[in-house]
Motif scaffolding. Sequence first.
Motif, mmCIF file in Angstrom:
data_model
loop_
_atom_site.group_PDB
_atom_site.id
_atom_site.type_symbol
_atom_site.label_atom_id
_atom_site.label_comp_id
_atom_site.label_asym_id
_atom_site.label_seq_id
_atom_site.Cartn_x
_atom_site.Cartn_y
_atom_site.Cartn_z
ATOM 1 N N LEU A 294 10.436 -53.479 55.386
ATOM 2 C CA LEU A 294 10.186 -54.399 56.385
ATOM 3 C C LEU A 294 8.669 -53.562 56.997
ATOM 4 C CD1 LEU A 294 13.350 -55.559 58.388
ATOM 5 C CD2 LEU A 294 11.573 -56.771 57.100
ATOM 6 N N ILE A 295 8.768 -52.350 56.691
ATOM 7 C CA ILE A 295 7.587 -50.820 57.491
ATOM 8 C C ILE A 295 6.266 -51.374 56.457
ATOM 9 C CG2 ILE A 295 7.260 -48.828 57.587
ATOM 10 C CD1 ILE A 295 9.912 -49.669 58.624
ATOM 11 N N LYS A 296 5.418 -51.518 57.096
ATOM 12 C CA LYS A 296 4.153 -51.607 56.712
ATOM 13 C C LYS A 296 3.757 -50.181 56.677
ATOM 14 C CE LYS A 296 2.391 -56.286 57.844
ATOM 15 N NZ LYS A 296 1.525 -57.163 58.694
ATOM 16 N N THR A 297 3.314 -49.745 55.809
ATOM 17 C CA THR A 297 3.089 -47.647 55.676
ATOM 18 C C THR A 297 1.155 -47.422 55.904
ATOM 19 O OG1 THR A 297 3.657 -47.635 52.805
ATOM 20 C CG2 THR A 297 5.392 -47.758 54.686
ATOM 21 N N ASN A 298 0.548 -48.701 55.144
ATOM 22 C CA ASN A 298 -0.505 -47.729 54.978
ATOM 23 C C ASN A 298 -1.024 -48.866 56.595
ATOM 24 O OD1 ASN A 298 -1.187 -46.585 52.688
ATOM 25 N ND2 ASN A 298 0.337 -48.610 51.662
ATOM 26 N N LEU A 299 -2.231 -48.686 57.077
ATOM 27 C CA LEU A 299 -2.602 -49.562 58.527
ATOM 28 C C LEU A 299 -3.869 -49.333 59.189
ATOM 29 C CD1 LEU A 299 1.158 -49.565 60.384
ATOM 30 C CD2 LEU A 299 -0.199 -51.561 59.380
ATOM 31 N N HIS A 300 -4.477 -48.162 58.008
ATOM 32 C CA HIS A 300 -5.411 -48.332 58.748
ATOM 33 C C HIS A 300 -6.479 -48.949 58.502
ATOM 34 C CE1 HIS A 300 -4.876 -44.129 60.548
ATOM 35 N NE2 HIS A 300 -4.484 -43.799 60.178
ATOM 36 N N ASP A 301 -7.500 -49.330 59.622
ATOM 37 C CA ASP A 301 -8.740 -50.283 59.308
ATOM 38 C C ASP A 301 -10.542 -49.417 58.626
ATOM 39 O OD1 ASP A 301 -10.333 -52.959 61.154
ATOM 40 O OD2 ASP A 301 -11.079 -51.697 59.528
ATOM 41 N N GLU A 302 -10.266 -49.297 57.609
ATOM 42 C CA GLU A 302 -11.395 -48.766 57.112
ATOM 43 C C GLU A 302 -12.830 -48.486 57.613
ATOM 44 O OE1 GLU A 302 -12.191 -48.775 53.040
ATOM 45 O OE2 GLU A 302 -10.050 -47.958 52.391
ATOM 46 N N ASP A 303 -13.109 -49.897 58.824
ATOM 47 C CA ASP A 303 -14.210 -50.188 59.496
ATOM 48 C C ASP A 303 -14.298 -49.477 61.265
ATOM 49 O OD1 ASP A 303 -14.565 -51.804 57.129
ATOM 50 O OD2 ASP A 303 -13.717 -53.789 58.080
ATOM 51 N N VAL A 304 -13.085 -49.267 61.091
ATOM 52 C CA VAL A 304 -13.780 -48.302 62.733
ATOM 53 C C VAL A 304 -13.257 -46.632 62.517
ATOM 54 C CG1 VAL A 304 -12.004 -50.034 63.957
ATOM 55 C CG2 VAL A 304 -10.875 -48.855 63.204
ATOM 56 N N THR A 305 -12.835 -46.378 61.540
ATOM 57 C CA THR A 305 -13.088 -44.918 61.239
ATOM 58 C C THR A 305 -14.224 -44.236 60.705
ATOM 59 O OG1 THR A 305 -13.382 -44.609 59.174
ATOM 60 C CG2 THR A 305 -11.044 -44.495 59.421
ATOM 61 N N PRO A 306 -14.358 -43.178 61.393
ATOM 62 C CA PRO A 306 -15.671 -42.901 61.532
ATOM 63 C C PRO A 306 -16.417 -42.482 60.397
ATOM 64 C CG PRO A 306 -14.262 -40.892 62.694
ATOM 65 C CD PRO A 306 -14.097 -42.318 61.991
#
Length: 306
Positions: A294-306
């Motif tokens: 039930l755990i999501k382990t990859n949550l970063h949105d590449e579009d908002v990283t500097p």
Amino acid sequence: MDHGFTTFDCADIYVGVEETLGRFRRTLSDPSQIQIHTKYAPDKDTLHLLTARDVDNAVDRSLMRLGVDRLDLLQFHWWDYDVPGQEMVVDRLRRAQHAGKVRLLGVTNYDTAHVRALLDAGADLVSIQAQYSLLDRRPAKQMASLCQAKGMHILPYGVLAGGFLTEKYLGEPAPETRDRPMNRSLQKYRLIIDEVGGWDIYQSLLSTLHAIAAKHGVSISTIAARWVLDQPAVSAIILGVGSTSRATQNGSIGLLQLDDDDRAQIAAQLATHSVVPGDPYDLERDERGHHARLIKTNLHDEDVTP
């Protein structure tokens, strides 16, 4: 904030929350009225690729989103203890701290052994965020005593077990017997109910809490939250806001004092429960079990990283 709540919890992986809190902070005549705790949680699939620059960029990204010169509390998480890199992350975060970009450091969803290892390696940690409730008492096994010995503070989440520790489910059948499906949060805490003995045992606990709540003229959630707040090494609890009425209800927690009879009734109930196996977040890390699915382990949105 109007109801007296001046500390807010967020994370770099909670989409849009740092930005929202940053916008709110900028509306205040005195932005120092509030404190914002955030997190650094790199994606599990890319832990082995993490560089010092990635860590530095993550700190700068949170500073930018929140519109601050220094993060009040930065809590970091590491998905897989077998993947090297924690020491590098701690080093970069300490450098950020010495540069004035971070005030305090903590961890989230770590077990006792690895918190101890970080402390022994020189990490100056002030807190751990961990799941802790009447249904999930894993932090009481070892973590609380370590925190007391080292001057760390437990900041519990899941205090109301996703809403299961409220009047909503008192006398009700288990959710899976109803027409509507459970969301991921409810599934997560429903598994915890199974770990402690099942729906009937949980209902017995709710009945006891309901009687104590009626005696004090408060809600079941207020009793459940107060119990966690009273546990050793717990300095604050994390609760959802949701609405003005809920903010008012949450405010009553600080005014409530459980008496000896209340605590004895709750202890008698808990004595009939199994204790969730393992240390904090052990079950959620076990990829062979139901909890981890039930755990999501990859949550970063590449579009908002500097």
